[in-house]
Design a protein around this motif. Structure first.
Motif, PDB file in Angstrom:
ATOM      1  N   GLN A  29       0.834  -1.202   0.000  1.00 44.18           N
ATOM      2  CA  GLN A  29       0.000   0.000   0.000  1.00 44.18           C
ATOM      3  C   GLN A  29       0.871   1.255   0.000  1.00 44.18           C
ATOM      4  OE1 GLN A  29      -2.962  -1.816  -0.863  1.00 44.18           O
ATOM      5  NE2 GLN A  29      -3.688   0.117  -0.062  1.00 44.18           N
ATOM      6  N   GLY A  30       1.985   1.197   0.751  1.00 41.01           N
ATOM      7  CA  GLY A  30       2.897   2.336   0.780  1.00 41.01           C
ATOM      8  C   GLY A  30       3.531   2.590  -0.572  1.00 41.01           C
ATOM      9  N   LEU A  31       3.904   1.529  -1.262  1.00 41.50           N
ATOM     10  CA  LEU A  31       4.487   1.668  -2.594  1.00 41.50           C
ATOM     11  C   LEU A  31       3.483   2.253  -3.580  1.00 41.50           C
ATOM     12  CD1 LEU A  31       6.513  -1.651  -2.776  1.00 41.50           C
ATOM     13  CD2 LEU A  31       7.473   0.660  -2.885  1.00 41.50           C
ATOM     14  N   MET A  69       1.501  -1.547 -13.033  1.00 44.78           N
ATOM     15  CA  MET A  69       1.369  -0.961 -11.700  1.00 44.78           C
ATOM     16  C   MET A  69       2.517   0.004 -11.464  1.00 44.78           C
ATOM     17  SD  MET A  69       0.122  -4.128  -9.376  1.00 44.78           S
ATOM     18  CE  MET A  69       1.404  -5.249  -9.865  1.00 44.78           C
ATOM     19  N   GLN A  70       2.187   1.162 -10.973  1.00 44.37           N
ATOM     20  CA  GLN A  70       3.195   2.164 -10.684  1.00 44.37           C
ATOM     21  C   GLN A  70       2.880   2.803  -9.352  1.00 44.37           C
ATOM     22  OE1 GLN A  70       3.047   4.908 -13.904  1.00 44.37           O
ATOM     23  NE2 GLN A  70       3.705   3.410 -15.417  1.00 44.37           N
ATOM     24  N   ALA A  71       3.931   3.286  -8.689  1.00 51.99           N
ATOM     25  CA  ALA A  71       3.707   4.007  -7.441  1.00 51.99           C
ATOM     26  C   ALA A  71       2.811   5.189  -7.736  1.00 51.99           C
ATOM     27  CB  ALA A  71       5.032   4.467  -6.850  1.00 51.99           C
ATOM     28  N   GLY A  72       1.859   5.427  -6.882  1.00 48.42           N
ATOM     29  CA  GLY A  72       0.931   6.526  -7.085  1.00 48.42           C
ATOM     30  C   GLY A  72      -0.372   6.079  -7.727  1.00 48.42           C
ATOM     31  N   GLN A  73      -0.373   4.867  -8.309  1.00 47.33           N
ATOM     32  CA  GLN A  73      -1.566   4.347  -8.958  1.00 47.33           C
ATOM     33  C   GLN A  73      -2.588   3.933  -7.901  1.00 47.33           C
ATOM     34  OE1 GLN A  73      -0.657   0.961 -11.346  1.00 47.33           O
ATOM     35  NE2 GLN A  73      -2.758   0.300 -11.480  1.00 47.33           N
ATOM     36  N   ALA A  74      -3.845   4.149  -8.179  1.00 43.88           N
ATOM     37  CA  ALA A  74      -4.887   3.738  -7.239  1.00 43.88           C
ATOM     38  C   ALA A  74      -4.868   2.235  -7.078  1.00 43.88           C
ATOM     39  CB  ALA A  74      -6.249   4.211  -7.741  1.00 43.88           C
ATOM     40  N   ALA A  75      -5.087   1.773  -5.880  1.00 45.13           N
ATOM     41  CA  ALA A  75      -5.012   0.337  -5.614  1.00 45.13           C
ATOM     42  C   ALA A  75      -6.311  -0.184  -5.026  1.00 45.13           C
ATOM     43  CB  ALA A  75      -3.853   0.058  -4.664  1.00 45.13           C
ATOM     44  N   GLY A  76      -7.425   0.357  -5.465  1.00 40.23           N
ATOM     45  CA  GLY A  76      -8.688  -0.129  -4.952  1.00 40.23           C
ATOM     46  C   GLY A  76      -9.291   0.807  -3.928  1.00 40.23           C
ATOM     47  N   SER A  77     -10.491   0.477  -3.518  1.00 43.64           N
ATOM     48  CA  SER A  77     -11.225   1.340  -2.599  1.00 43.64           C
ATOM     49  C   SER A  77     -10.657   1.283  -1.182  1.00 43.64           C
ATOM     50  CB  SER A  77     -12.699   0.907  -2.566  1.00 43.64           C
ATOM     51  OG  SER A  77     -12.813  -0.341  -1.915  1.00 43.64           O
ATOM     52  N   PHE A 103      10.247   5.521  -0.635  1.00 42.48           N
ATOM     53  CA  PHE A 103      11.654   5.673  -1.026  1.00 42.48           C
ATOM     54  C   PHE A 103      12.080   4.569  -1.991  1.00 42.48           C
ATOM     55  CE2 PHE A 103      11.565   7.967   3.083  1.00 42.48           C
ATOM     56  CZ  PHE A 103      11.951   9.214   2.608  1.00 42.48           C
ATOM     57  N   LEU A 104      11.303   3.499  -2.034  1.00 37.55           N
ATOM     58  CA  LEU A 104      11.569   2.409  -2.974  1.00 37.55           C
ATOM     59  C   LEU A 104      10.830   2.612  -4.294  1.00 37.55           C
ATOM     60  CD1 LEU A 104      11.225  -0.598  -0.506  1.00 37.55           C
ATOM     61  CD2 LEU A 104      13.344   0.417  -1.363  1.00 37.55           C
ATOM     62  N   ALA A 105      10.070   3.701  -4.409  1.00 38.71           N
ATOM     63  CA  ALA A 105       9.239   3.942  -5.590  1.00 38.71           C
ATOM     64  C   ALA A 105      10.015   3.885  -6.907  1.00 38.71           C
ATOM     65  CB  ALA A 105       8.504   5.263  -5.454  1.00 38.71           C
ATOM     66  N   PRO A 106      11.226   4.462  -7.010  1.00 34.68           N
ATOM     67  CA  PRO A 106      11.937   4.378  -8.301  1.00 34.68           C
ATOM     68  C   PRO A 106      12.170   2.929  -8.748  1.00 34.68           C
ATOM     69  CG  PRO A 106      12.957   6.033  -6.903  1.00 34.68           C
ATOM     70  CD  PRO A 106      11.940   5.311  -6.056  1.00 34.68           C
ATOM     71  N   LEU A 107      12.487   2.062  -7.797  1.00 36.25           N
ATOM     72  CA  LEU A 107      12.685   0.655  -8.129  1.00 36.25           C
ATOM     73  C   LEU A 107      11.392   0.038  -8.649  1.00 36.25           C
ATOM     74  CD1 LEU A 107      14.346  -2.013  -8.028  1.00 36.25           C
ATOM     75  CD2 LEU A 107      13.563  -2.249  -5.668  1.00 36.25           C
ATOM     76  N   PHE A 108      10.270   0.412  -8.036  1.00 41.16           N
ATOM     77  CA  PHE A 108       8.989  -0.188  -8.390  1.00 41.16           C
ATOM     78  C   PHE A 108       8.263   0.573  -9.501  1.00 41.16           C
ATOM     79  CE2 PHE A 108       9.939  -2.237  -4.439  1.00 41.16           C
ATOM     80  CZ  PHE A 108       9.511  -3.525  -4.669  1.00 41.16           C
ATOM     81  N   ALA A 109       8.976   1.453 -10.186  1.00 40.81           N
ATOM     82  CA  ALA A 109       8.411   2.089 -11.370  1.00 40.81           C
ATOM     83  C   ALA A 109       8.365   1.087 -12.523  1.00 40.81           C
ATOM     84  CB  ALA A 109       9.231   3.313 -11.761  1.00 40.81           C
ATOM     85  N   ARG A 110       9.117  -0.007 -12.381  1.00 39.98           N
ATOM     86  CA  ARG A 110       9.146  -1.061 -13.407  1.00 39.98           C
ATOM     87  C   ARG A 110       8.144  -2.157 -13.060  1.00 39.98           C
ATOM     88  NH1 ARG A 110      14.687  -2.214 -12.085  1.00 39.98           N
ATOM     89  NH2 ARG A 110      15.232  -0.118 -11.495  1.00 39.98           N
ATOM     90  N   PRO A 111       7.287  -2.547 -14.014  1.00 42.75           N
ATOM     91  CA  PRO A 111       6.314  -3.616 -13.760  1.00 42.75           C
ATOM     92  C   PRO A 111       6.969  -4.921 -13.295  1.00 42.75           C
ATOM     93  CG  PRO A 111       5.767  -2.483 -15.788  1.00 42.75           C
ATOM     94  CD  PRO A 111       7.100  -1.949 -15.336  1.00 42.75           C
ATOM     95  N   ARG A 112       8.178  -5.227 -13.767  1.00 42.46           N
ATOM     96  CA  ARG A 112       8.859  -6.468 -13.370  1.00 42.46           C
ATOM     97  C   ARG A 112       9.118  -6.484 -11.862  1.00 42.46           C
ATOM     98  NH1 ARG A 112       8.730 -10.909 -15.484  1.00 42.46           N
ATOM     99  NH2 ARG A 112       9.579 -10.228 -17.451  1.00 42.46           N
ATOM    100  N   ALA A 113       9.459  -5.330 -11.280  1.00 39.09           N
ATOM    101  CA  ALA A 113       9.705  -5.261  -9.840  1.00 39.09           C
ATOM    102  C   ALA A 113       8.423  -5.583  -9.068  1.00 39.09           C
ATOM    103  CB  ALA A 113      10.227  -3.878  -9.454  1.00 39.09           C
TER     104      ALA A 113
END
Length: 197
Positions: free
Chosen positions: A28-30, A97-105, A165-175
């Protein structure tokens, strides 16, 4: 002060290990989705369980032998389902999926968070029984409980908001796929442990 520090240290060490609840808060944080509400729900749930343990609720699980077994079965069933859902998400992987994207209600996030917390038998063993038993060693059990509760708030809000702070790593769908695989396998490992106890 000694009791409060002991409560903080023990409480923090019990929730530090990666588990279903922590993995969900991290995710959720990501995603930066409902971080405050999810972190608060986890911390308040812990506070309730800590208060129950320090007040002597741990004796209830010992007085009703079947209660622990039923909690283990419910917890394992939920973790198997949640793990399968997460692994399916990793397999599909098409979701960008990207950081900042909505993840449900918010409702869905809170219900998942509550299920991961309250259907986990380990939370009763660790938070209620263990913390309750250790608190009995201190004259100031209230200070011990407040220390343990503070540890929960510090941990969950740090995990939820620190994840960005891990968001740049998780900007990639593979991560995200790798994270989902890890989370799914952790859920299944915990479920297996519960069933084999």
């Amino acid at each position: 002060m000694t009791a409060a520090l002991a409560g903080f240290a023990l409480g923090f060490s019990l929730i530090l290990a990666i588990g279903a609840q922590n993995a969900f808060v991290l995710r959720q944080g990501l995603l930066r989705s409902h971080v405050f509400a999810v972190s608060l729900t986890c911390a308040l749930s812990d506070a309730i369980l800590i208060a129950a343990g320090v007040a002597g609720f741990g004796a209830l699980t010992q007085a009703i032998p079947g209660l622990e077994f039923a909690m283990r079965l419910l917890g394992a069933a939920f973790l198997i389902w949640y793990g399968a859902r997460t692994l399916q998400s990793a397999w599909r992987g098409g979701q960008a999926m990207q950081a900042g994207q909505a993840a449900g209600s918010l409702r869905k996030a809170l219900l998942t968070c509550l299920a991961l917390t309250w259907l986990n038998p380990h939370v009763y063993l660790d938070t209620v029984i263990l913390l309750g038993a250790v608190s009995a060693q201190y004259d100031n059990r209230l200070a011990f409980a407040l220390g343990a509760m503070t540890a929960s708030f510090v941990f969950f809000f740090s995990l939820g908001y620190g994840a960005r702070f891990l968001a740049p790593l998780f900007a990639r769908p593979r991560a995200w796929q790798v994270l989902d695989v890890i989370i799914g396998l952790v859920m299944w490992a915990i479920a297996a442990k519960l069933l084999l106890m």
